[in-house]
Scaffold this motif. Structure first.
Motif, PDB file in Angstrom:
ATOM      1  N   GLU A  38       0.823  -1.204   0.000  1.00 10.76           N
ATOM      2  CA  GLU A  38       0.000   0.000   0.000  1.00 10.76           C
ATOM      3  C   GLU A  38       0.861   1.259   0.000  1.00 10.76           C
ATOM      4  O   GLU A  38       1.817   1.372   0.752  1.00 10.76           O
ATOM      5  CB  GLU A  38      -0.892   0.006   1.238  1.00 10.76           C
ATOM      6  CG  GLU A  38      -1.774   1.212   1.340  1.00 10.76           C
ATOM      7  CD  GLU A  38      -2.576   1.258   2.622  1.00 10.76           C
ATOM      8  OE1 GLU A  38      -3.418   2.157   2.716  1.00 10.76           O
ATOM      9  OE2 GLU A  38      -2.362   0.438   3.525  1.00 10.76           O
ATOM     10  N   SER A  40       1.149   4.626   1.388  1.00 12.59           N
ATOM     11  CA  SER A  40       0.551   5.099   2.636  1.00 12.59           C
ATOM     12  C   SER A  40       1.313   6.305   3.167  1.00 12.59           C
ATOM     13  O   SER A  40       2.493   6.488   2.900  1.00 12.59           O
ATOM     14  CB  SER A  40       0.604   3.945   3.645  1.00 12.59           C
ATOM     15  OG  SER A  40       0.089   4.333   4.890  1.00 12.59           O
ATOM     16  N   LEU A  74      -3.710   1.572  -3.121  1.00  9.13           N
ATOM     17  CA  LEU A  74      -4.016   2.588  -2.125  1.00  9.13           C
ATOM     18  C   LEU A  74      -5.508   2.629  -1.915  1.00  9.13           C
ATOM     19  O   LEU A  74      -6.274   1.981  -2.609  1.00  9.13           O
ATOM     20  CB  LEU A  74      -3.460   3.957  -2.541  1.00  9.13           C
ATOM     21  CG  LEU A  74      -3.662   4.410  -3.981  1.00  9.13           C
ATOM     22  CD1 LEU A  74      -5.040   4.968  -4.204  1.00  9.13           C
ATOM     23  CD2 LEU A  74      -2.611   5.415  -4.343  1.00  9.13           C
TER      24      LEU A  74
END
Length: 107
Positions: A38, A40, A74
């Motif tokens: 991800e 982040s 995401l």
């Protein structure tokens, strides 16, 4: 993404100086699965918005994920049009919508 060699690190440091007050300097990749990670921790201070900082940081983290042989992903709130516009411009597409339930203490 951390640079490990002097020349690369200097270039990165010079690039990040204008971002110090405007955007988070520690975007990261969070492993999700063996094949996905991800993007982040990317955020921009309201005074720094509209200058491409979030796109730059997101692109940098996604590039590091791809370089590691993983697929970047995401998430965003469905009504966060600013973020969604950036993500689309970077080549991300909506794959699935999920329902999020937040639990907390009563009272």
């Amino acid at each position: 993404m951390r640079a490990s060699y002097g020349r690369q690190r200097t270039r990165q440091s010079l690039l990040e100086r204008p971002l110090r007050r405007a955007a988070r300097l520690h975007p990261r990749q969070r492993p999700c699965t063996a094949s996905h990670a991800e993007v982040s921790g990317v955020c921009t201070h309201p005074e720094g918005r509209g200058r491409g900082y979030a796109a730059l940081l997101s692109r940098r983290v996604a590039g590091a994920i791809l370089a590691a042989g993983r697929c970047p992903l995401l998430h965003s709130y469905a009504d966060n049009e600013t973020a969604l516009k950036i993500y689309r411009r970077l080549g991300f597409v909506e794959r699935v919508r999920v329902r999020f339930t937040l639990y907390g203490p009563q009272g």
